[in-house]
Enzyme design. Structure first.
Site, PDB file in Angstrom:
ATOM      1  N   HIS A 194     -40.277 -24.317  -9.680  1.00 34.24           N
ATOM      2  CA  HIS A 194     -39.625 -23.107 -10.156  1.00 34.24           C
ATOM      3  C   HIS A 194     -39.537 -23.161 -11.666  1.00 34.24           C
ATOM      4  CE1 HIS A 194     -37.232 -19.472  -9.812  1.00 34.24           C
ATOM      5  NE2 HIS A 194     -36.489 -19.973 -10.796  1.00 34.24           N
ATOM      6  N   ASP A 228     -33.398 -20.633   1.925  1.00 33.75           N
ATOM      7  CA  ASP A 228     -32.564 -20.177   0.805  1.00 33.75           C
ATOM      8  C   ASP A 228     -33.417 -20.157  -0.453  1.00 33.75           C
ATOM      9  OD1 ASP A 228     -30.208 -20.020   2.351  1.00 33.75           O
ATOM     10  OD2 ASP A 228     -29.921 -22.183   2.155  1.00 33.75           O
ATOM     11  N   LEU A 229     -33.731 -18.967  -0.947  1.00 34.65           N
ATOM     12  CA  LEU A 229     -34.663 -18.805  -2.052  1.00 34.65           C
ATOM     13  C   LEU A 229     -34.255 -19.637  -3.266  1.00 34.65           C
ATOM     14  CD1 LEU A 229     -37.135 -17.373  -3.274  1.00 34.65           C
ATOM     15  CD2 LEU A 229     -35.591 -15.509  -3.977  1.00 34.65           C
ATOM     16  N   ASP A 230     -35.165 -20.506  -3.701  1.00 33.48           N
ATOM     17  CA  ASP A 230     -34.977 -21.334  -4.895  1.00 33.48           C
ATOM     18  C   ASP A 230     -33.734 -22.216  -4.831  1.00 33.48           C
ATOM     19  OD1 ASP A 230     -37.273 -20.199  -5.981  1.00 33.48           O
ATOM     20  OD2 ASP A 230     -36.165 -18.613  -7.014  1.00 33.48           O
ATOM     21  N   GLU A 231     -33.288 -22.547  -3.630  1.00 36.76           N
ATOM     22  CA  GLU A 231     -32.097 -23.375  -3.492  1.00 36.76           C
ATOM     23  C   GLU A 231     -32.326 -24.593  -2.591  1.00 36.76           C
ATOM     24  OE1 GLU A 231     -28.545 -21.260  -2.549  1.00 36.76           O
ATOM     25  OE2 GLU A 231     -28.792 -19.795  -4.166  1.00 36.76           O
TER      26      GLU A 231
END
Length: 286
Positions: A194, A228-231
């Site tokens: 990311h 969980d997007l980008d988590e």
């Protein structure tokens, strides 16, 4: 004594005697420990251990049989465990969209012998990287995404993973949000880079968001992909200081260098079996 070690990863509830039990088991099976690292997560009471070892006699050694024998120890201490032969190079499939810097870096490291994997191909929802990938001697799988219906494309993607017996999928700036179904299918074996120092500045154009906020540090984050997007659990991060004199374009250039380094470290640590997932976090024996 062989110079090629094997790796055992262990995680379990913290219990007195785990290290002694694992070490004693390896000794009883005529294996010499070359390196061992342990970590106790005081917050969760979970114990983690990575041990490299080599058998006294390679010709008489059977890794599967060793695993079967270890079941008694595992049951006693409620151990989740994995055994790896470091001579078996993991099969990696890289996914990319239109930004090629992470792809270029991974392929350079691979061709230079710095990345201990077998890259079996590159997947993309665009055709931009085809010439470079094919010049590198790798198959290029162009899987365009139909607007509003990405399920057929993801099914093709997962079929490739199965057909090629892929061990790890690397999202090298693959600008698609994976469905819950695909995240579940690739759980623990899909790494994303990311282009931001998470948890700040999620979503699109994080460097522009950071510039608008006048940040003094920018960075990148490599993490496992989850629903969980980008988590997902973070494996590695990198940062660099910047000043008010840097434009958004300058931040993009600096950030891309950080992304390449961070992703390469995360992939290397994963394929060297140095990473254990610990809930929403990771334990990295780097």
């Amino acid at each position: 004594m062989t110079a090629t070690p094997y790796v055992m990863l262990v995680k379990c509830p913290d219990t007195l005697g785990v290290v002694a039990a694992v070490s004693g088991f390896l000794a009883q099976n005529r294996c010499s420990i070359e390196e061992s690292h342990q970590f106790l997560d005081q917050e969760t009471g979970r114990f983690f251990m990575r041990t490299t070892f080599a058998p006294e006699s390679e010709s008489a050694f059977d890794l599967a049989r060793l695993g079967e024998a270890f079941l008694a120890v595992a049951d006693r201490f409620q151990i989740e465990w994995k055994l790896f032969d470091m001579r078996q190079r993991p099969k990696v499939l890289i996914a990319v969209s239109k930004f090629g810097h992470c792809l270029f870096d991974l392929l350079h490291r691979w061709r230079a012998g710095l990345l201990p994997v077998d890259i079996v191909g590159v997947v993309s929802n665009h055709d931009d990287m085809r010439s470079f990938v094919e010049w590198s001697g790798l198959p290029y799988h162009h899987l365009p995404v139909e607007k509003g219906n990405k399920r057929p494309q993801e099914q093709q993607f997962l079929q490739l993973v199965e057909d090629l017996q892929v061990d790890l999928v690397v999202l090298a700036r693959y600008m698609q949000i994976l469905s819950e179904e695909m995240c579940a299918a690739l759980a623990g074996r899909c790494i994303n880079i990311h282009h931001s120092f998470l948890p700040s500045f999620k979503g699109a154009k994080p460097y522009h968001q950071a510039h608008a906020r006048g940040v003094k540090i920018i960075g990148a984050t490599a993490h496992y992909v989850t629903t969980d997007l980008d988590e997902g659990p973070i494996i590695e991060q990198g940062v660099e200081r910047v000043s008010h004199a840097k434009s958004a374009a300058n931040l993009v250039t600096i950030g891309q260098d950080i992304e390449c380094a961070v992703l390469a470290r995360a992939v290397t640590w994963h394929v060297e079996h140095r990473v254990s997932i610990n809930g929403q976090r990771t334990v990295v024996f780097s």
